[in-house]
Design an enzyme around this catalytic site. Structure first.
Site, short mmCIF file in Angstrom:
data_model
loop_
_atom_site.label_atom_id
_atom_site.label_comp_id
_atom_site.label_asym_id
_atom_site.label_seq_id
_atom_site.Cartn_x
_atom_site.Cartn_y
_atom_site.Cartn_z
NE ARG A 115 32.03 34.93 38.20
CZ ARG A 115 33.13 35.26 38.71
NH1 ARG A 115 32.66 33.50 39.63
NH2 ARG A 115 32.91 36.15 40.57
CE1 TYR A 116 32.33 41.28 35.80
CE2 TYR A 116 32.95 39.50 36.87
CZ TYR A 116 31.64 40.36 36.52
OH TYR A 116 31.09 40.52 37.70
NE ARG A 125 36.47 43.18 37.24
CZ ARG A 125 35.89 43.65 36.43
NH1 ARG A 125 36.68 43.94 35.56
NH2 ARG A 125 34.60 43.46 36.37
CB CYS A 182 37.68 31.98 56.48
SG CYS A 182 37.10 31.66 54.82
CB CYS A 199 29.60 34.39 56.55
SG CYS A 199 31.34 35.85 57.00
CB CYS A 204 29.62 31.62 52.35
SG CYS A 204 31.57 31.49 51.83
NE ARG A 206 34.78 31.53 45.21
CZ ARG A 206 35.07 32.45 45.68
NH1 ARG A 206 35.09 33.27 46.54
NH2 ARG A 206 35.18 32.90 44.34
CG ASP A 225 26.32 35.75 45.92
OD1 ASP A 225 25.85 35.76 44.29
OD2 ASP A 225 27.75 36.09 45.54
CG ASP A 279 29.03 37.78 41.45
OD1 ASP A 279 28.57 37.59 39.77
OD2 ASP A 279 30.14 37.49 41.21
CE LYS A 329 30.83 41.57 42.07
NZ LYS A 329 32.08 40.38 41.12
#
Length: 352
Positions: free
Chosen positions: A97-98, A101, A110, A114, A117, A119, A278, A315, A322
């Site tokens: 996206r950037y 990076r 994971c 969470c 989350c 995702r 998010d 974001d 961001k």
């Protein structure tokens, strides 16, 4: 003599029945949580279990990890891919996206899941592990994209990989001349600190700059075991950053945020980002309005060292990046600026 009783080794809780047995949810809640489990993964490590105050129905640790039937309610404003990973995936496992990076997502597993989350619809215990061919293609993409200066290992949690596979990725990325930085995002140091062993430290050893963003949202997550894991990472040459999400009921007071950021600093973890939530499906109960988040940070400015000050960000979807959310202490007036003092609220004119 009778055999001595065998102590059961603590285990990660992965289903509603186990949560009931552990006393984390009531038996009456199990049926609803079984429906949640059909959509979203759950896992609570022994380290996290030990932190939960079962006498407090609003315990900030439990709120982050224990599933809730409210997760089945999706609002119109919530998106299955709120950060727009999919449109910016040139090859499987890479998100770009950037300009300078890109993310490398070698797996989607994971140590804990969470409940907020972003995702949450794709992560889970099946792992989403890239095949050898898929991983090679992703690593080849980094080598063939000279504008990218930083590789960010995320997922999922890259420290859930075997040390052998992690070492292979670090070595391949370290051999790319135009990559200056290798960054990892992980919950492992606080949620499963026993995984930070000599093999993992060795796998992260490289001549490149290595940063690890530790995801933690409450000061209590920094246990003695977490402190030891973080110290091992520091001594292994890894620079530690902290990233958190502003969450209703978890850290939505100035006192909770101050404690979190100060605790990070005591473990030489530099607070980096405080994320606005998010809007993933079923996460509305965690959202703190942006105006409230700005007020909370405004309260901390001046009473909290700049070393502990993260950037409060949202974001944006569709690859917009961001956006820093403030708070602001200055406004323009004609050819000058009116600047508010964080310590006493007085306004100072700054101009020619």
């Amino acid at each position: 003599m009778p055999d001595a009783p065998q102590l059961l080794k603590p285990r990660t809780l992965r289903d509603p029945a186990a949560l009931v047995q552990a006393g984390l949810v009531s038996p009456e809640a199990q049926a609803g949580l079984e429906r949640v489990a059909e959509h979203y993964a759950m896992a609570i490590t022994p380290t996290v279990q030990a932190l939960i105050d079962r006498s407090n129905p609003r315990d900030p640790i439990a709120l982050q990890y224990v599933p809730n039937a409210a997760e089945l309610v999706t609002l119109p404003s919530e998106r299955s891919d709120p950060t727009s990973d999919a449109p910016f995936t040139p090859v499987k496992g890479v998100v770009h996206r950037y300009p300078d990076r890109a993310l490398l997502k070698p797996l989607l597993a994971c140590p804990v899941y969470c409940r907020f989350c972003f995702r949450r619809e794709v992560v889970g215990p099946d792992g989403g592990l890239l095949t050898e061919a898929e991983l090679d293609a992703a690593l080849d993409w980094f080598a063939a994209t000279p504008t990218v200066r930083e590789a960010i290992l995320t997922g999922g949690d890259p420290l859930m990989l075997s040390s052998r596979r992690l070492r292979h990725m670090i070595e391949r990325l370290s051999a790319v001349p135009h990559l200056d930085i290798i960054r990892l995002h992980s919950r492992v140091p606080v949620a499963a600190p026993e995984r930070i062993n000599d093999d993992i430290i060795a796998a992260l050893s490289t001549h490149k700059a290595v940063f690890l963003c530790v995801h933690a949202n409450h000061g209590r997550e920094f246990t003695a075991e977490a402190a030891q894991a973080l110290r091992r990472l520091r001594l292994g040459g890894v620079t530690l950053l902290g990233q958190s999400v502003l969450l209703r009921g978890v850290n939505d007071t100035a006192e909770a945020l101050e404690n979190l950021f100060r605790t990070m600093l005591t473990h030489q973890v530099k607070p980096y980002y405080l994320h606005q939530l998010d809007r993933a499906p079923g996460t509305a109960r965690f959202e703190v309005p942006i105006a409230e988040g700005r007020r909370l940070l405004r309260q901390l400015r001046g009473r909290l060292t700049g070393l502990a000050w993260p950037t409060y960000v949202l974001d944006l979807p569709d690859g917009s990046g961001k956006a820093p959310l403030g708070p602001d202490f200055a406004r323009q007036q004609d050819d000058a600026w009116l600047v508010e003092g964080p310590l006493d609220g007085t306004t100072h004119r700054h101009g020619d």
